[in-house]
Design a protein around this motif. Structure first.
Motif: not given
Length: 224
Positions: A121-130, A133-145
């Motif tokens: 993760s490099g310190g950040e757990q979640v990245l988002s844009c509109g 959403k990307v959860d770096l620890l879970k390595r999970e990508f969601t769009i509108n959940s």
């Protein structure tokens, strides 16, 4: 780290095992494609080091089969083949990096470290844009959940875009920073993965986040 080494050459297998254990890792080994794939499926590893030429198959199929089973363990390919096409094929089936034989053991350790840095993760757990959403620890990508399945390479590409949103990124930069490999600029490898990622995003939203900048590269547009 707990590492699986799939290598049929006893001298290489012994060397890699010794180097990894000297650096504090726990190592299991396999000499065939079948045994390697079974171990990768039945046990949890933090990295897999995989030879391409195996007596009962090849590393391409092992890597592809592992990914088809949704196993996201990073895979580092070892091979005596130096052709760019071979490297591209390995990455397309889900490998994270490629090291040509004969190799320097210091480079082996360095490439493993680079893979770790790209997947952590490099310190950040979640990245988002509109709505993305990307959860770096879970390595999970969601769009509108809603979960969107990505390959390791697609996920790492998306993460790099999100960490460098709203600026022009060249193909050369993506090749080096996402895969730590320098590609011939004539290859369409980067464009292929951009296309894969763009399609998966567009399957879930009408927003076109990835913009192609002619003769320059790509920009991941994000307002927040």
């Amino acid at each position: 780290m707990n590492i699986l080494v799939i290598e049929d050459d006893p001298s290489v297998r012994t060397l890699v095992k010794a180097v990894l254990e000297h650096n504090g890792n726990t190592v299991m080994t396999a000499e065939t494609a079948t045994d390697g794939e079974n171990q990768a499926t039945e046990n949890e590893f933090e990295m897999i080091i995989l030879d391409l030429g195996l007596p009962d198959g090849d590393g391409y199929e092992v890597c592809k089969n592992i990914r088809d089973k949704d196993i996201s363990t990073p895979v580092l390919i070892l091979s005596g083949k130096q052709d760019t096409d071979v490297k591209v094929k390995c990455l397309k089936v889900g490998a994270d990096d490629y090291l040509t034989k004969p190799f320097n053991t210091e480079e082996l350790i360095a490439r493993m470290g680079a893979i770790q840095r790209r997947t952590e993760s490099g310190g950040e757990q979640v990245l988002s844009c509109g709505e993305l959403k990307v959860d770096l620890l879970k390595r999970e990508f969601t769009i509108n959940s809603e979960k969107v399945q990505l390959t390791n390479n697609e996920f790492n590409l998306l993460v790099y875009f999100l960490k460098n949103k709203n600026r022009v990124i060249t193909q050369e930069e993506l090749a080096e920073k996402v895969w730590d490999i320098h590609f011939d600029t004539q290859t369409n490898y980067i464009n292929v993965y951009i296309s894969y990622l763009r399609k998966k995003i567009r399957d879930h939203t009408e927003t076109d986040y990835i913009e192609t900048i002619r003769k320059k590269g790509f920009t991941f547009r994000c307002e927040n």
